[in-house]
Scaffold this motif. Structure first.
Motif, PDB file in Angstrom:
ATOM      1  N   VAL A 267       0.835  -1.208   0.000  1.00  0.00           N
ATOM      2  CA  VAL A 267       0.000   0.000   0.000  1.00  0.00           C
ATOM      3  C   VAL A 267       0.871   1.261   0.000  1.00  0.00           C
ATOM      4  CG1 VAL A 267      -1.616   1.364   1.357  1.00  0.00           C
ATOM      5  CG2 VAL A 267      -1.978  -1.082   1.079  1.00  0.00           C
ATOM      6  N   ASN A 269       3.852   1.625  -1.031  1.00  0.00           N
ATOM      7  CA  ASN A 269       4.513   1.765  -2.320  1.00  0.00           C
ATOM      8  C   ASN A 269       3.562   2.333  -3.367  1.00  0.00           C
ATOM      9  OD1 ASN A 269       6.730   1.385  -4.106  1.00  0.00           O
ATOM     10  ND2 ASN A 269       5.600  -0.336  -4.980  1.00  0.00           N
ATOM     11  N   ARG A 270       2.326   1.799  -3.369  1.00  0.00           N
ATOM     12  CA  ARG A 270       1.330   2.328  -4.307  1.00  0.00           C
ATOM     13  C   ARG A 270       1.064   3.808  -4.050  1.00  0.00           C
ATOM     14  NH1 ARG A 270      -2.272  -1.354  -7.273  1.00  0.00           N
ATOM     15  NH2 ARG A 270      -0.715  -2.501  -8.441  1.00  0.00           N
ATOM     16  N   LEU A 271       0.929   4.159  -2.764  1.00  0.00           N
ATOM     17  CA  LEU A 271       0.638   5.554  -2.414  1.00  0.00           C
ATOM     18  C   LEU A 271       1.751   6.467  -2.912  1.00  0.00           C
ATOM     19  CD1 LEU A 271      -0.724   5.244   1.215  1.00  0.00           C
ATOM     20  CD2 LEU A 271      -1.976   6.010  -0.791  1.00  0.00           C
ATOM     21  N   HIS A 273       3.692   6.222  -5.373  1.00  0.00           N
ATOM     22  CA  HIS A 273       3.715   6.477  -6.813  1.00  0.00           C
ATOM     23  C   HIS A 273       2.357   6.918  -7.316  1.00  0.00           C
ATOM     24  CE1 HIS A 273       7.666   4.957  -6.829  1.00  0.00           C
ATOM     25  NE2 HIS A 273       7.306   3.759  -6.445  1.00  0.00           N
ATOM     26  N   LEU A 307      -3.536   8.450   7.499  1.00  0.00           N
ATOM     27  CA  LEU A 307      -3.033   7.177   6.993  1.00  0.00           C
ATOM     28  C   LEU A 307      -1.908   6.641   7.868  1.00  0.00           C
ATOM     29  CD1 LEU A 307      -3.087   7.468   3.154  1.00  0.00           C
ATOM     30  CD2 LEU A 307      -4.243   5.814   4.585  1.00  0.00           C
TER      31      LEU A 307
ATOM     32  N   GLU B 103       8.274  14.913 -12.436  1.00  0.00           N
ATOM     33  CA  GLU B 103       7.366  14.930 -11.286  1.00  0.00           C
ATOM     34  C   GLU B 103       6.941  16.346 -10.925  1.00  0.00           C
ATOM     35  OE1 GLU B 103       8.180  11.236  -8.322  1.00  0.00           O
ATOM     36  OE2 GLU B 103       9.857  12.580  -8.641  1.00  0.00           O
ATOM     37  N   LEU B 117      -7.624   8.049  -2.643  1.00  0.00           N
ATOM     38  CA  LEU B 117      -6.951   6.945  -1.957  1.00  0.00           C
ATOM     39  C   LEU B 117      -7.239   5.607  -2.615  1.00  0.00           C
ATOM     40  CD1 LEU B 117      -7.123   7.320   1.894  1.00  0.00           C
ATOM     41  CD2 LEU B 117      -5.162   7.364   0.371  1.00  0.00           C
ATOM     42  N   ALA B 120      -5.416   5.264  -5.755  1.00  0.00           N
ATOM     43  CA  ALA B 120      -3.972   5.145  -5.555  1.00  0.00           C
ATOM     44  C   ALA B 120      -3.603   3.723  -5.159  1.00  0.00           C
ATOM     45  CB  ALA B 120      -3.510   6.118  -4.478  1.00  0.00           C
ATOM     46  N   ILE B 121      -4.416   3.103  -4.300  1.00  0.00           N
ATOM     47  CA  ILE B 121      -4.050   1.794  -3.771  1.00  0.00           C
ATOM     48  C   ILE B 121      -4.416   0.671  -4.746  1.00  0.00           C
ATOM     49  CG2 ILE B 121      -4.458   0.148  -1.901  1.00  0.00           C
ATOM     50  CD1 ILE B 121      -4.899   2.572  -0.070  1.00  0.00           C
ATOM     51  N   ARG B 123      -5.488   1.028  -8.032  1.00  0.00           N
ATOM     52  CA  ARG B 123      -5.208   1.348  -9.429  1.00  0.00           C
ATOM     53  C   ARG B 123      -6.227   0.757 -10.388  1.00  0.00           C
ATOM     54  NH1 ARG B 123       1.218   1.032  -9.888  1.00  0.00           N
ATOM     55  NH2 ARG B 123       1.640   2.667  -8.414  1.00  0.00           N
ATOM     56  N   GLU B 131      -3.378   8.520 -15.063  1.00  0.00           N
ATOM     57  CA  GLU B 131      -1.942   8.635 -14.817  1.00  0.00           C
ATOM     58  C   GLU B 131      -1.188   8.704 -16.142  1.00  0.00           C
ATOM     59  OE1 GLU B 131       0.797   8.410 -11.337  1.00  0.00           O
ATOM     60  OE2 GLU B 131      -1.204   9.091 -11.794  1.00  0.00           O
TER      61      GLU B 131
END
Ligand SMILES: Nc1ncnc2c1ncn2[C@@H]1O[C@H](COP(=O)(O)OP(=O)(O)OP(=O)(O)O)[C@@H](O)[C@H]1O
Ligand SMILES: [Mg+2]
Lengths: 406, 262
Positions: A267, A269-271, A273, A307, B103, B117, B120-121, B123, B131
């Protein structure tokens, strides 16, 4: 290393001075030994010699190494070929090694309980809990750049969520886990609101106070939390009501923690990026420019606090289930400091670095029993050395690249 | 034509100091407007009030986005103003130094994208698409400012002129109606200034309006359609470059009072 520079007189003088300085620093701790019972003082002069000798040698080696490196960089720069020398990562940390290394680590963690004793498994479970805590705090400190010194408060919230839910409503681990996470997040937001306008030192002080408030409330509001005597007999996590022996349930708990740690890595790591992760980095880098780019500062700060705290809350539930007993003494400022150490040592914002740092800082004292006594001293020393040798932590976060085809 | 931005009676007090005194400004769509004035005249303060960094003591800022109803900008927080269509650069460069060049620009897309959120988690495909569009668009912007080869370089490693251009690209990424540039040519060498001039001209070609603070008078005279001159927080002159150049108040502000003893 054929052209290692020879030590000059200056190097040697510096080394001797360092040795003297360390002798002076450690004198009261390592040389004088007062025995109050016998009313005697032992002078351990041998220690003094050791400290002086070793620190002088280390200082000399460091200086020579630095000189060698500087010479090499200089030579590389002089090369006719003008390609900028790529910053070389240590062999282990190069991106192409990440997958095989990750697989190896996975296998190691999966096989761990089969190979090692329950005692070792228990130690590893604790270390993995600090991995989770470190990664959670990494969101707040490493990603969003908000220095939080009261992180342990959310850990306590999680632990007491489970403890109290069990005590009053006889609820189990699996129900307490999400509630602990949610309550952690809620408290994260509660803390976030008053500190929205603060940064840096001021933020650190207020969060530190917040951490202490939570602990003091737990300690003194006996009717609510049973005060310093704590809550006992919290059940370990269950598995469909199966009966497990102590050993089995410890191993089960170990795998549970591994799974949680993996989920956390995934999680976080996903956040990192994502659109949100970039907004956190922007906040860390420049708060004013961040707002000017259309980022809602309030929302993004609260998200980071919430978070980060959610992970601490869940880790707290795990902690309560693991120790089966909690009291406020487990949630002192020292815990916050250790978790912060993990983040700083790992390299602010680097996920792999934080995992590594958590394992090192938690396992080393366990396996080097001789060090355990000086645990805090070693923590301090490690941090100071790190700040000098690698101020950006064990691993600096990888530079994110995006290719349009992906 | 209907003005894109109408500023009326904008006033900003810092304690006893009046940094802006009842400023009136109009900017037409597609126009390059310059704001000039001696050091300390209040130009940056005006930018800060327009973009919500400061809350003005009085006055109004109204935006007329084409085809949409008029919006009141004064009193909004900075991120809402950016979302409404104002984007800015800073006099003292404020990039995100430890993020890559790409970036930096992608952060600019924040207010035009929506992934939360959950996105992001997990996808979901919508997030992946968003993206990808963001990356594509930002790379195109980098291509335009000539920094495509440095896309993965850290922003702090860029040379000065490139940092200034990157700040403009980042502001453009927010999809603005009005671009506010605070001394974009400051500290640039003549070649960099020429490149910057071409860039600004090409941005106007996209139909954006530009409000430009600049001390390089040659650049200002060549680029702008309309000039506002200010001193001590007050508007002292406005008009076409030729009118403003000859305006006695402007000459006085820049050369000093004729009556002062030498
Ligand atoms: N935050 C603040 N608090 C108090 N005074 C301020 C503040 N910001 C600006 N000022 C004052 O307002 C006046 C205008 O400053 P401003 O930065 O807007 O000038 P400027 O026209 O941008 O000048 P320059 O060409 O040097 O950039 C100055 O006298 C400055 O001291
Ligand atoms: Mg200025």
């Amino acid at each position: 290393m054929k052209n290692l520079p020879m030590p000059t007189g200056k190097d040697i003088r510096h080394a001797l001075l360092t040795g003297l300085w360390f002798m002076f620093l450690t004198f009261p701790l390592l040389v004088i030994k007062v025995d109050p019972a016998e009313q005697s003082v032992t002078w351990r002069w041998a220690n003094l010699v050791w400290v002086g000798g070793v620190s002088a040698a280390v200082a000399l080696a460091c200086r020579l190494l630095a000189a060698y490196r500087a010479a090499r960089v200089e030579r590389l720069r002089r090369l006719p070929d003008q390609t900028a020398p790529q910053p070389k990562l240590p062999l282990l940390f190069r991106p192409e090694r990440l997958l095989p290394l990750g697989t190896l680590a996975m296998l190691f963690f999966l096989a761990f309980p089969l190979v090692f004793s329950t005692y070792q498994v228990n130690i590893m479970t604790t270390a993995l809990m600090y991995v989770i805590l470190g990664l959670g705090l990494n969101i707040v400190v490493g990603f969003a750049g908000l220095l939080d010194l009261g992180y342990v408060a959310f850990y306590a919230v999680g632990a007491y969520t489970y403890g109290l839910l069990h005590l009053h409503f006889n609820l189990g681990f699996w129900i307490a886990l999400p509630i602990g996470g949610l309550l952690g997040a809620l408290f994260g937001i509660l803390l976030g609101f008053p500190v929205l306008r603060l940064r840096g030192d001021y933020l650190a002080i207020v969060t530190l106070g917040f951490g202490e408030i939570i602990r003091l409330v737990l300690e003194n509001w006996g009717a609510f939390s049973q005060g310093p005597s704590g809550i006992a007999d919290i059940p370990r996590p269950g598995l469909f009501g199966l009966d497990m022996t102590l050993d089995q349930s410890l191993v089960y708990q170990y795998y549970l923690t591994v799974a949680m740690a993996l989920a956390t890595v995934f999680v976080v790591n996903r956040l990192r990026h994502s659109r949100i992760g970039r907004a956190w980095f922007a906040l860390r880098e420049d708060e004013i420019a961040c707002q000017a780019m259309g980022i809602d500062k309030t929302a993004i700060k609260l998200t980071a606090f919430a978070l980060g705290a959610a992970w601490a809350g869940m880790a707290g539930v795990l902690f309560a289930a693991k120790t089966t007993f909690i009291n406020p003494a487990s949630f002192t400022f020292l815990e916050s400091a250790i978790i912060l150490c993990i983040v700083v040592l790992g390299g602010m914002g680097s996920i792999a670095g934080v995992v590594l740092a958590a394992l090192i800082l938690m396992l080393l004292p366990e396996y080097l029993r001789a060090l355990a006594e000086y645990r805090m001293l070693v923590f301090g020393a490690v941090l100071v050395v790190m700040m000098i040798v690698r101020p950006r932590g064990l691993m600096s976060p990888p530079r994110q690249t995006y290719s349009p085809s992906r | 034509m209907h003005p894109l931005l109408i500023v009326s009676g904008l006033t900003m007090d810092f304690g006893g100091i009046r940094a802006l005194d009842r400023m009136d400004l109009r900017i037409l769509p597609g126009e390059i407007v310059a704001l000039i004035g001696p050091n300390g005249a209040g130009k940056t303060t005006l930018f800060n009030c327009l973009t919500g960094m400061y809350r003005p003591t009085g006055g109004q800022v109204l935006l007329n986005p084409p085809g949409r109803p008029q919006r009141r900008l004064h009193g909004l927080s900075p991120h809402r103003i950016t979302a409404a269509g104002l984007a800015r650069t800073f006099q003292n460069i404020r990039l995100f130094p430890n993020m890559t060049v790409l970036e930096n620009v992608m952060v600019g897309r924040h207010c035009r994208t929506t992934a939360k959120l959950f996105g992001a988690i997990f996808r979901p495909s919508a997030t992946v698409r968003e993206e990808r569009e963001t990356v594509g668009m930002c790379l195109a912007l980098l291509d335009r400012i000539g920094l495509i080869d440095q896309a993965d370089e850290l922003a702090r490693n860029l040379p000065y002129g490139a940092q200034r251009r990157l700040e403009i690209a980042r502001a453009l990424a927010t999809g603005p109606q009005l671009l506010l540039l605070d001394e974009p040519a400051a500290g640039m060498n003549p070649q960099e200034t020429a490149e910057l001039e071409a860039l600004i001209a090409s941005i106007r070609g996209d139909g954006l309006s530009i409000l430009l603070i600049e001390h390089d008078m040659k650049l200002v005279m060549r680029l702008s359609d309309h000039i506002f001159a200010m001193d001590f927080g007050c508007l002292i002159a406005e008009g076409t470059p030729d009118e403003v150049r000859r305006h006695p108040a402007v000459i006085r502000a820049y050369l000093g009072e004729e009556t002062t003893d030498a």
